[in-house]
Design a protein around this motif. Structure first.
Motif, short mmCIF file in Angstrom:
data_model
loop_
_atom_site.label_atom_id
_atom_site.label_comp_id
_atom_site.label_asym_id
_atom_site.label_seq_id
_atom_site.Cartn_x
_atom_site.Cartn_y
_atom_site.Cartn_z
N ASP A 150 7.31 -11.86 -19.61
CA ASP A 150 8.18 -11.15 -18.67
C ASP A 150 7.30 -10.31 -17.73
O ASP A 150 7.39 -10.42 -16.52
N TYR A 151 6.45 -9.47 -18.35
CA TYR A 151 5.52 -8.66 -17.56
C TYR A 151 4.35 -8.22 -18.43
O TYR A 151 4.38 -8.33 -19.65
N ILE A 152 3.31 -7.73 -17.76
CA ILE A 152 2.12 -7.18 -18.43
C ILE A 152 1.92 -5.79 -17.85
O ILE A 152 2.02 -5.61 -16.63
N ILE A 153 1.66 -4.81 -18.70
CA ILE A 153 1.31 -3.48 -18.21
C ILE A 153 -0.11 -3.18 -18.66
O ILE A 153 -0.49 -3.45 -19.79
N PRO A 186 12.72 -6.63 -2.17
CA PRO A 186 12.96 -5.61 -1.14
C PRO A 186 12.60 -4.22 -1.69
O PRO A 186 12.53 -4.02 -2.91
N LYS A 187 12.38 -3.27 -0.80
CA LYS A 187 11.93 -1.93 -1.16
C LYS A 187 12.83 -1.28 -2.22
O LYS A 187 12.34 -0.69 -3.18
N ASP A 188 14.16 -1.36 -2.07
CA ASP A 188 15.06 -0.71 -3.03
C ASP A 188 14.95 -1.33 -4.42
O ASP A 188 15.02 -0.62 -5.43
N VAL A 189 14.74 -2.64 -4.49
CA VAL A 189 14.57 -3.30 -5.79
C VAL A 189 13.23 -2.88 -6.41
O VAL A 189 13.14 -2.61 -7.61
N GLN A 190 12.18 -2.81 -5.58
CA GLN A 190 10.88 -2.35 -6.07
C GLN A 190 10.99 -0.95 -6.67
O GLN A 190 10.44 -0.67 -7.74
N GLU A 191 11.70 -0.06 -5.98
CA GLU A 191 11.87 1.31 -6.47
C GLU A 191 12.63 1.33 -7.79
O GLU A 191 12.29 2.08 -8.70
N ALA A 192 13.66 0.50 -7.91
CA ALA A 192 14.44 0.44 -9.16
C ALA A 192 13.57 -0.09 -10.31
O ALA A 192 13.63 0.43 -11.43
N ILE A 193 12.77 -1.10 -10.04
CA ILE A 193 11.87 -1.65 -11.06
C ILE A 193 10.88 -0.57 -11.50
O ILE A 193 10.67 -0.35 -12.70
N LEU A 194 10.26 0.10 -10.54
CA LEU A 194 9.29 1.15 -10.87
C LEU A 194 9.94 2.26 -11.68
O LEU A 194 9.40 2.69 -12.70
N PHE A 232 10.34 1.26 -15.30
CA PHE A 232 9.07 1.33 -16.03
C PHE A 232 8.69 2.78 -16.33
O PHE A 232 8.27 3.10 -17.44
N LEU A 233 8.83 3.65 -15.34
CA LEU A 233 8.47 5.05 -15.54
C LEU A 233 9.29 5.65 -16.68
O LEU A 233 8.74 6.33 -17.55
N ASP A 234 10.59 5.39 -16.67
CA ASP A 234 11.48 5.92 -17.73
C ASP A 234 11.13 5.33 -19.09
O ASP A 234 10.98 6.05 -20.07
N GLU A 235 11.00 4.02 -19.17
CA GLU A 235 10.74 3.35 -20.45
C GLU A 235 9.39 3.73 -21.04
O GLU A 235 9.24 3.80 -22.26
N GLN A 236 8.39 3.94 -20.21
CA GLN A 236 7.04 4.18 -20.69
C GLN A 236 6.65 5.66 -20.71
O GLN A 236 5.53 5.99 -21.09
N GLY A 237 7.55 6.55 -20.29
CA GLY A 237 7.24 7.98 -20.28
C GLY A 237 6.13 8.31 -19.29
O GLY A 237 5.22 9.08 -19.60
N ILE A 238 6.19 7.72 -18.11
CA ILE A 238 5.16 7.91 -17.08
C ILE A 238 5.66 8.90 -16.03
O ILE A 238 6.79 8.79 -15.55
N ASP A 239 4.79 9.87 -15.68
CA ASP A 239 5.14 10.90 -14.71
C ASP A 239 4.22 10.86 -13.50
O ASP A 239 3.09 10.40 -13.57
N LYS A 240 4.69 11.45 -12.42
CA LYS A 240 3.91 11.71 -11.20
C LYS A 240 3.23 10.48 -10.60
O LYS A 240 2.03 10.51 -10.32
#
Length: 143
Positions: A25-28, A55-63, A66-74
């Motif tokens: 699905d993806y690699i981080i 599109p930009k809005d989909v990219q932002e939603a994907i990001l 990931f930020l929420d699921e992985q506990g990533i800030d800033k």
């Protein structure tokens, strides 16, 4: 015990890449960021197993997901686009994804075009990258 550099001097060929990515699905990937980025000490790369341009809005939603699921800030210094990705063979269990930026690498290393999100950020969930300057990656597979 001192960590040794990951040696990748052989790469998956196109057929191996295709087979390898079959259910991915993806690699981080997380690595230490350059030291002058104090507020964002981790360099993240997310490799989505698609060659679709979002599109930009989909990219932002994907990001955001990931930020929420992985506990990533800033998150900072975000680059998101289709990029050539090679896969280095090493002593690790899974091939190391390699963002191929240089034209000579794109000509000499087999690759797959993937949608990539590359950015700096902070997270306490990636201790090895943040505190021990280690690089690691994790594959997530589709069920």
């Amino acid at each position: 015990m001192e960590a040794k550099a990951i040696v990748t001097d052989t790469y998956l060929d196109p057929i191996e890449i295709s087979s390898h990515l079959k259910n991915v699905d993806y690699i981080i990937m997380a690595a230490d960021a350059p030291s002058h980025f104090k507020d964002t000490p981790i360099h993240f790369t997310i490799f989505l197993n698609t060659s679709e341009k979002f599109p930009k809005d989909v990219q932002e939603a994907i990001l955001d997901k990931f930020l929420d699921e992985q506990g990533i800030d800033k998150p900072a210094e975000l680059m998101s686009q289709l990029m050539p990705v090679g896969f280095g063979k090493s002593s690790q269990d899974t091939p190391m994804p390699l963002l191929l930026v240089r034209p000579q690498d794109q000509q000499s290393i087999p690759y797959e075009v993937m949608f990539v999100m590359d950015f700096l950020a902070d997270s306490d969930n990636f201790f090895e990258a943040k505190n021990e300057n280690l690089t690691g990656w994790s594959y997530t597979y589709t069920p």
